[in-house]
Design an enzyme around this catalytic site. Structure first.
Site, short mmCIF file in Angstrom:
data_model
loop_
_atom_site.label_atom_id
_atom_site.label_comp_id
_atom_site.label_asym_id
_atom_site.label_seq_id
_atom_site.Cartn_x
_atom_site.Cartn_y
_atom_site.Cartn_z
N TRP A 26 2.66 9.92 -18.13
CA TRP A 26 1.30 10.25 -17.67
C TRP A 26 1.09 11.76 -17.54
O TRP A 26 0.04 12.20 -17.10
CB TRP A 26 1.02 9.58 -16.32
CG TRP A 26 2.18 9.67 -15.38
CD1 TRP A 26 2.45 10.67 -14.50
CD2 TRP A 26 3.23 8.72 -15.23
NE1 TRP A 26 3.60 10.42 -13.83
CE2 TRP A 26 4.11 9.21 -14.24
CE3 TRP A 26 3.53 7.48 -15.84
CZ2 TRP A 26 5.26 8.51 -13.85
CZ3 TRP A 26 4.67 6.80 -15.44
CH2 TRP A 26 5.51 7.32 -14.46
N ARG A 27 2.10 12.54 -17.94
CA ARG A 27 1.92 14.00 -17.91
C ARG A 27 1.62 14.55 -19.30
O ARG A 27 1.58 15.76 -19.50
CB ARG A 27 3.18 14.68 -17.38
CG ARG A 27 3.32 14.56 -15.87
CD ARG A 27 4.56 15.29 -15.38
NE ARG A 27 4.65 15.23 -13.93
CZ ARG A 27 5.76 15.48 -13.25
NH1 ARG A 27 6.88 15.79 -13.89
NH2 ARG A 27 5.76 15.42 -11.94
N GLU A 39 -1.43 6.83 -11.21
CA GLU A 39 -1.43 7.10 -9.77
C GLU A 39 -1.48 5.81 -8.96
O GLU A 39 -0.82 5.70 -7.92
CB GLU A 39 -2.61 8.01 -9.39
CG GLU A 39 -2.43 9.45 -9.84
CD GLU A 39 -1.15 10.07 -9.33
OE1 GLU A 39 -0.69 9.67 -8.25
OE2 GLU A 39 -0.61 10.94 -10.02
N GLN A 44 3.56 3.94 -3.56
CA GLN A 44 4.67 3.26 -2.90
C GLN A 44 5.62 2.60 -3.91
O GLN A 44 6.25 1.58 -3.62
CB GLN A 44 4.13 2.19 -1.93
CG GLN A 44 3.23 2.75 -0.87
CD GLN A 44 3.99 3.58 0.13
OE1 GLN A 44 4.69 3.06 0.98
NE2 GLN A 44 3.87 4.89 0.03
N GLY A 83 4.25 -5.56 -7.51
CA GLY A 83 3.98 -5.57 -6.07
C GLY A 83 2.63 -4.99 -5.69
O GLY A 83 1.94 -4.39 -6.52
N TYR A 84 2.25 -5.18 -4.45
CA TYR A 84 0.96 -4.70 -3.93
C TYR A 84 -0.18 -5.03 -4.89
O TYR A 84 -0.80 -4.14 -5.48
CB TYR A 84 1.02 -3.20 -3.67
CG TYR A 84 1.80 -2.82 -2.44
CD1 TYR A 84 1.70 -3.57 -1.27
CD2 TYR A 84 2.62 -1.70 -2.42
CE1 TYR A 84 2.42 -3.22 -0.14
CE2 TYR A 84 3.33 -1.35 -1.29
CZ TYR A 84 3.23 -2.11 -0.16
OH TYR A 84 3.93 -1.77 0.97
N CYS A 194 13.80 18.61 -3.06
CA CYS A 194 13.60 18.51 -1.61
C CYS A 194 13.63 17.04 -1.20
O CYS A 194 12.66 16.49 -0.70
CB CYS A 194 12.28 19.16 -1.22
SG CYS A 194 12.14 19.53 0.55
N CYS A 204 16.83 25.30 -5.00
CA CYS A 204 15.39 25.30 -4.78
C CYS A 204 14.81 26.70 -5.08
O CYS A 204 15.26 27.70 -4.51
CB CYS A 204 15.06 24.91 -3.34
SG CYS A 204 13.30 24.98 -2.98
N CYS A 210 11.10 28.89 2.95
CA CYS A 210 11.20 27.63 3.69
C CYS A 210 11.76 27.86 5.09
O CYS A 210 12.88 28.35 5.25
CB CYS A 210 12.10 26.66 2.93
SG CYS A 210 12.30 25.07 3.75
#
Length: 377
Positions: A26-27, A39, A44, A83-84, A194, A204, A210
């Site tokens: 999707w990029r 999206e 989840q 799911g969902y 992260c 990082c 940070c």
DNA sequence: TACCCGTGGTA
DNA sequence: TTACCAAGGGT
């Protein structure tokens, strides 16, 4: 973080993202329709789980117009196992709104996006920034964790105060142009560097900005979600047979697995010392209108659903008389045709078991040594 | 606001 | 084996 540092922070992050960002399906373009579907699927849900679903979905429904004219059951079939399921029903509703109220052209404004079914604040920001490069902030699991650590927020990030601070930071950090790519980079950093446990701070690109890195408090920030309590339940599922077909029921919108098909199924008393066959027969009569004779138990499945651990006992039964109640959707289906219906995972497992049983019956037609009762007449 | 909604991977 | 977690949203 000091606002004066936002600019150099962004440069470091983008350099890292261009170099290290994953190539995800999707990029590969800025099609709002594809970004939207991804999206919704990713809500989840892990990237690895989504990829095959995303590919199949776009093959079958390449445009929002294709989606709008589809049957809900087709969409649910493609969603089966993800799911969902309200997500699938909501994209169908939203697709119809886009076709009917926006002439099939995806809305670009944040408010318009967020008013669509299934699109909340995060998803609206994601579509607006990824597809249209609007300066729209995002906060979701990855960025919530990243922002909390960057700014050293040790309160509850789900509280009103926490949400206000996080959304504020999410907006402040965005540039005038390139918010889509920056948002992607922020999420990517949260997802791959992260991480929840043992973040890889050494690699990082922005650790110098940070606060938790400076203070060594990465392990305790952000605050974890409160524990969920698990409830044990026991359910029975009954493959009611009439001839060579079994009874399926479409689950209604007010219950779990809404819109999916299942065998007749309900909760029984958890204490499993004795199995109350008469109670099951009576319950089936109540729910279906059918009188049955119970057959053997052919499987037991353990299944965990968010805060429930379900023991599912699967039986066969024969319909002897009665007429199906008209208040629900029923179908008599041959095992070979189970695949045509969107089923919950447990129903799918039961269906597989039934098919297997039939194969076994054919392999051992002389029922001398088989203990289980044959499903054949 | 608290609760509901699924499934699979990971340590 | 268990507990936790994932590109949240609806009610």
């Amino acid at each position: 973080m000091n606002p004066a540092d936002y600019s150099s922070f962004r440069r470091k992050l983008i350099d890292w993202y261009v170099d290290r960002g994953r190539d995800l399906p999707w990029r590969r373009n800025h099609d709002p329709y594809q970004i939207w579907i991804s999206e919704i699927m990713l809500q989840q849900t892990t990237v690895a789980a989504v990829i095959p679903y995303f590919e199949r979905f776009l093959t079958q429904f390449p445009t929002v117009a294709d989606l709008a004219t589809a049957e809900e059951s087709e969409i649910l079939k493609l969603w089966e196992g993800l799911g969902y399921y309200s997500r699938a029903r909501n994209i169908h509703r939203a697709a119809k709104v886009i076709v009917e109220q926006y002439s099939g052209v995806f809305p670009t404004e944040l408010d318009a996006l967020q008013s669509l079914p299934g699109i909340g604040r995060y998803t609206a920001g994601a579509i607006a920034s990824f597809a249209f490069d609007q300066r729209a902030p995002i906060v979701e699991a990855n960025t919530l964790r990243l922002y909390c650590r960057l700014i050293g927020y040790d309160g509850d990030p789900r509280s009103r105060d926490g949400q206000e601070r996080l959304w504020r930071f999410a907006e402040d950090v965005l540039p005038q142009k390139g918010s889509g790519r920056l948002n992607q980079a922020l999420m990517e950093l949260g997802a791959t560097v992260c991480s929840v446990r043992e973040p890889d701070c050494e690699s990082c690109p922005v650790h110098s900005y940070c606060q938790t890195f400076r203070e060594g408090t990465q392990a305790t920030i952000p605050q974890p979600k409160p524990k969920t309590v698990i409830t044990e339940t026991t359910e029975v599922s009954i493959g009611i047979r009439m001839g060579s077909k079994f009874l399926l029921r479409k689950r209604t919108s007010n219950e779990r697995w809404a819109g999916l098909w299942d065998f007749v199924r309900f909760e029984i008393e958890h204490a499993a010392s004795t199995f109350d066959s008469a109670f099951v027969v009576g319950s089936v009569l109540d729910r279906t209108g059918l009188s049955i004779i119970m057959g053997p138990q052919i499987a037991v499945f353990k299944h965990s659903v968010t805060r429930y651990r379900i023991t599912l006992k699967c039986f066969t039964a024969d319909r002897v008389k009665g007429r199906l109640k008209a208040n629900e959707e029923w179908q008599w289906v041959q095992p070979a045709d189970f695949n045509g219906y969107p089923l919950s995972v447990t129903a799918r497992q039961f269906a597989e078991q039934l098919k297997q049983q039939l194969v076994n019956d054919h392999e051992t037609p002389k029922a001398g040594k088989t203990k289980k009762r044959s499903l054949e007449h």
